[in-house]
Structure formats: C-alpha cells, structure tokens
Design a protein around this motif. Structure first.
Motif, PDB file in Angstrom:
ATOM      1  N   ALA A 151      46.866  23.547  35.441  1.00 30.58           N
ATOM      2  CA  ALA A 151      45.798  22.556  35.656  1.00 30.58           C
ATOM      3  C   ALA A 151      44.914  23.000  36.607  1.00 30.58           C
ATOM      4  O   ALA A 151      43.709  22.652  36.683  1.00 30.58           O
ATOM      5  N   ARG A 152      45.378  23.785  37.780  1.00 31.92           N
ATOM      6  CA  ARG A 152      44.477  24.232  38.807  1.00 31.92           C
ATOM      7  C   ARG A 152      43.330  25.181  38.180  1.00 31.92           C
ATOM      8  O   ARG A 152      42.393  25.208  38.435  1.00 31.92           O
ATOM      9  N   SER A 153      43.990  26.110  37.158  1.00 26.14           N
ATOM     10  CA  SER A 153      43.249  27.057  36.567  1.00 26.14           C
ATOM     11  C   SER A 153      41.936  26.344  35.638  1.00 26.14           C
ATOM     12  O   SER A 153      40.801  26.575  35.850  1.00 26.14           O
ATOM     13  N   LEU A 154      42.373  25.201  34.885  1.00 30.36           N
ATOM     14  CA  LEU A 154      41.524  24.465  34.219  1.00 30.36           C
ATOM     15  C   LEU A 154      40.439  23.581  35.062  1.00 30.36           C
ATOM     16  O   LEU A 154      39.502  23.390  34.561  1.00 30.36           O
ATOM     17  N   HIS A 155      40.991  23.136  36.183  1.00 23.46           N
ATOM     18  CA  HIS A 155      40.029  22.577  37.016  1.00 23.46           C
ATOM     19  C   HIS A 155      39.095  23.325  37.667  1.00 23.46           C
ATOM     20  O   HIS A 155      37.829  23.095  37.731  1.00 23.46           O
ATOM     21  N   ALA A 156      39.427  24.713  37.926  1.00 25.60           N
ATOM     22  CA  ALA A 156      38.470  25.944  38.604  1.00 25.60           C
ATOM     23  C   ALA A 156      37.376  26.219  37.415  1.00 25.60           C
ATOM     24  O   ALA A 156      36.278  26.349  37.913  1.00 25.60           O
ATOM     25  N   ARG A 157      37.842  26.109  36.196  1.00 25.67           N
ATOM     26  CA  ARG A 157      37.012  26.576  35.176  1.00 25.67           C
ATOM     27  C   ARG A 157      35.836  25.459  34.407  1.00 25.67           C
ATOM     28  O   ARG A 157      34.912  25.664  34.262  1.00 25.67           O
ATOM     29  N   ILE A 227      47.867  45.051  31.190  1.00 22.92           N
ATOM     30  CA  ILE A 227      48.350  43.847  31.675  1.00 22.92           C
ATOM     31  C   ILE A 227      47.844  43.951  33.358  1.00 22.92           C
ATOM     32  O   ILE A 227      48.431  44.695  34.111  1.00 22.92           O
ATOM     33  N   ASP A 228      47.359  43.144  33.717  1.00 20.07           N
ATOM     34  CA  ASP A 228      46.678  43.158  35.357  1.00 20.07           C
ATOM     35  C   ASP A 228      47.117  41.697  35.998  1.00 20.07           C
ATOM     36  O   ASP A 228      46.801  40.827  35.869  1.00 20.07           O
ATOM     37  N   PRO A 229      48.141  42.115  36.930  1.00 18.84           N
ATOM     38  CA  PRO A 229      48.668  40.845  37.575  1.00 18.84           C
ATOM     39  C   PRO A 229      47.641  40.134  38.304  1.00 18.84           C
ATOM     40  O   PRO A 229      47.767  38.981  38.715  1.00 18.84           O
ATOM     41  N   ASP A 230      46.654  40.948  38.705  1.00 24.29           N
ATOM     42  CA  ASP A 230      45.354  40.299  39.705  1.00 24.29           C
ATOM     43  C   ASP A 230      44.723  39.063  38.837  1.00 24.29           C
ATOM     44  O   ASP A 230      43.953  38.584  39.576  1.00 24.29           O
ATOM     45  N   LEU A 231      44.973  39.215  37.592  1.00 24.49           N
ATOM     46  CA  LEU A 231      44.163  37.975  37.090  1.00 24.49           C
ATOM     47  C   LEU A 231      44.853  36.737  37.007  1.00 24.49           C
ATOM     48  O   LEU A 231      44.358  35.769  36.589  1.00 24.49           O
ATOM     49  N   ARG A 232      46.275  36.496  37.589  1.00 22.39           N
ATOM     50  CA  ARG A 232      46.713  35.308  38.034  1.00 22.39           C
ATOM     51  C   ARG A 232      46.193  34.774  39.079  1.00 22.39           C
ATOM     52  O   ARG A 232      46.713  34.970  40.362  1.00 22.39           O
ATOM     53  N   ARG A 233      44.925  33.994  39.201  1.00 23.10           N
ATOM     54  CA  ARG A 233      44.375  33.621  40.274  1.00 23.10           C
ATOM     55  C   ARG A 233      44.954  32.272  41.098  1.00 23.10           C
ATOM     56  O   ARG A 233      44.837  31.939  42.030  1.00 23.10           O
ATOM     57  N   SER A 234      45.889  31.444  39.936  1.00 26.47           N
ATOM     58  CA  SER A 234      46.125  30.279  40.402  1.00 26.47           C
ATOM     59  C   SER A 234      47.564  30.233  40.537  1.00 26.47           C
ATOM     60  O   SER A 234      48.319  30.605  39.546  1.00 26.47           O
TER      61      SER A 234
END
Length: 386
Positions: A151-157, A227-234
């Motif tokens: 939900a947070r990721s889609l809200h940000a995008r 596979i980049d763990p840093d892409l998990r921003r939310s």
C-alpha cells in the motif's frame, strides 16, 4: 507428454505464470527466472524509476489485459472479482485468440517461458484456456509481500489511498491462490527472496520442475547481482499483522503457511477452506458497496489520467522554456545589434556634420581666394580690350 503430428514425442512446453499483487516482487521473480535461463518476452516494458532492473512484462499482453478488464467495465485496481460470465461472452473468444497469437509471437518455441503481469491474478481462467489451446504445462509462482508495504509503495508511485490498496491487495492474493489450485505452484515471500535469493529460487525451480539451463555457480553469482535488497524502499516496521482487518490477516497467514512443507501442516485446516470463507465474505461486501466502489474507481481513473498527462505536460513545459530561452537570447542579441547600430548612426551623423563643416569651410576659403585674386589682378590695357 504430447504427441506431434509426425508421431514423435517431445516434452510439453512450460508456461511460468508469475501471479502476485503489484509491488510484491513479481518483477524480481520474473527477472531472476530470466537470469536462470527462462525465456523472457521479446517486447517487454523497459526500465523505470520504480523498477530500475526492469518490469519484464510483455507490452502487448499488458495492453490486452487492460482491454479485457475494460470490456467488463473494470480496471486493474478494482476490488471486485472479474465476472465469470464474461468468459461465455462473444468477446471472450476474440481475446483468447488474440492472446494465443501474442504468445506465439513473443515466445516462439521456447521450452520454458515467463509471463508476468499482476493483472493475471484477476484473469487466470483466460490463461488456463490459452494454455489448453497451446498444450502448455502451466505452472505458477505466487510472490507475496506485507500488505502495508504494498500500500505504501503504490501510494508513493500512484498516489492511491492506503485503505483502497489494501482491498486491492486482498482481491489479488485471493484470486491468485484460488485460480491456481490444481497447478504446480510455489509461494514465496518477497523479503525472503531479497535475503536469500539463491535458496528461494532453487526452491522455485525444484518445486515447479523447471528444466532451466543456467544453474552453475557463475549463473547463481549473476543471480546474486540481479537481486538487489536496496530496492525494497517501503517496509512494514515490525511486520505485525495484528492491526489489519481479519480478512487480510487470514490471507497473510494462509500464504505464510504455504511456505512450510505439507507434512508439517498435517491435521491443520486446509488453506483453501480459510481463503474460500474470506473470498465469500469479501464478495458479499463488494456486492453491497458497488456504488461506492465505482465512485472510488472513478477517482482512481482520474488520478491515473492526470498521472499519464504529467510527462507530456512536463515535456511541453520544457520545450516552451527552451523556446523562451532561445527567444530571449535572440532578443538580447537584437538589442545589442540595435544599440550598436544606434551608436554607429550617431557616429555617422557626427562625421557627416564634421564633413559638412569642412565643406563649408572649404567653400568659404575658395570664395575668399577668388575675391583675393580679383583684387590683386592688374588693370587691363587698351590693347587687351576688344
């Protein structure tokens, strides 16, 4: 095994459907399968700020999915279930035939290929029919992520309200699980994939019995780099689900249970029973609130429309700014030239005045000379007169 027209036998081709909610790691799963040798779409969506490693979605399939949803008056963010009756409509077979052609064009004779688009969660019966027509062995990967993070990721995008996205998440995970029953399938948690991609993808390959060609140490090292763990921003903080609605809690708990071996779940109520109960309750709620749902969707549609206009408007603004800067530069250049010409004009006028003064002076001098010559000349003699 399927029998060809010549009488020879060959293994059935495998269609790997990555079915999970948006922002739940579906792109990472699809890309990882590509690293290990599965065939990816010939014409996929490119990179973006929210997916810098790539979306791995076939453009034409995504566009077709949107048209299918629109034909039923729906969008990908709807909470309601896609109507079963649509599959018996005249439009359904046309879309199925078109999708078959797209799959052939995108993947050719690839033995193992990946179709990833979160909208597939809502349209699984469509893909079951395509798989039957093409005699494909359809298997499924079901990635999931804490609903708060989604939900947070889609809200940000996209600016979607958090409560609305939680309901969309519930619809997607319920349909993905329900419509993939009877298929070889594997569940995976997004954070597990980021923490130990090798182990998770090995479990995917083994569970689905995928004959992938790239499983050497060098290939796994390439998987680690992808596979980049840093892409998990939310992130969902503690990861607790206690604050969620019971339907969401049941969905998360059921998916997590599917991560454990079957023998450890012996004696427990089947996940399908729990999720069917949630599915029925959610369907009743959606039916009761359809008018409000449609009004909400109209707001989403307007927001999406505005978001789609922004890049074009920004491009127009940038072009106008460039034109204005160019015009200002030319104007300044013209003003400088005009100023220079005015200065030159003043100098020319001064020179002309000075020249005229000199000419006047010369005229006066010539007149004086003539007068002087006239006075100094001797008188004429009588013999000089006529």
């Amino acid at each position: 095994m399927s029998v060809t027209g010549s009488g020879s036998e060959r293994p059935r081709r495998t269609l790997v459907l990555v079915i999970g909610m948006h922002r739940s790691g579906t792109s990472t799963v699809a890309g990882a399968l590509g690293v290990l040798g599965a065939t990816m779409p010939a014409k996929g969506l490119g990179l973006s700020d929210d997916n810098p490693k790539g979306h791995f979605e076939p453009k034409e399939i995504v566009a077709l999915h949107d048209r299918v949803l629109a034909s039923a008056g729906m969008h990908w963010w709807d909470w309601d279930r896609f109507p079963d009756a649509w599959y018996d409509s005249p439009a359904a077979q046309e879309f199925i035939d078109e999708l078959v052609d797209i799959v052939r064009a995108e993947f050719g004779d690839a033995p193992v290929f990946v179709v990833k688009d979160p909208r597939t969660c809502k349209l699984m019966p469509l893909w079951r029919r395509v798989a039957a027509i093409l005699d494909l062995d359809a298997v499924a990967v079901l990635p999931f992520r804490h609903p708060d993070e989604v939900a947070r990721s889609l809200h940000a995008r996209d600016g979607f309200p958090l409560p609305n996205t939680l309901m969309t998440w519930l619809r997607y995970v319920l349909e993905a699980e329900r419509e993939s029953r009877g298929m070889r399938r594997v569940f995976l948690r997004y954070e597990d994939l980021l923490a130990d991609g090798r182990s998770v993808m090995r479990r995917v390959v083994d569970t689905l019995q995928l004959p992938l060609p790239r499983l050497s140490e060098a290939d796994l090292a390439a998987l680690d780099r992808f596979i980049d763990p840093d892409l998990r921003r939310s992130r969902a903080g503690s990861g607790s689900i206690d604050h969620l609605h019971p339907w969401l809690q049941d969905a998360v708990t059921s998916y997590v249970r599917e991560l454990t071996p079957a023998h450890e779940r012996a004696g427990q109520q089947p996940v399908s029973v729990v999720l069917d109960q949630t599915h029925a309750a959610f369907a009743t709620a959606c039916a009761a609130f359809v008018p409000a749902l449609h009004a909400t969707n109209k707001g989403f549609e307007d927001a999406q429309g505005r978001n789609m206009l922004i890049p074009g408007l920004q491009a127009e603004r940038d072009a106008a700014q460039d034109l204005a800067r160019s015009a200002n530069a030319k104007w300044a250049e013209a003003e400088a030239r005009i100023a220079a010409l005015l200065i030159e004009g003043a100098e020319v006028a001064e020179l002309r005045a000075a020249l005229q003064a000199k000419n006047d002076q010369i005229g006066r001098l010539e007149s004086a000379i003539q007068q002087a010559k006239s006075k100094d000349a001797p008188p004429r003699r009588w013999w000089q007169r006529h």
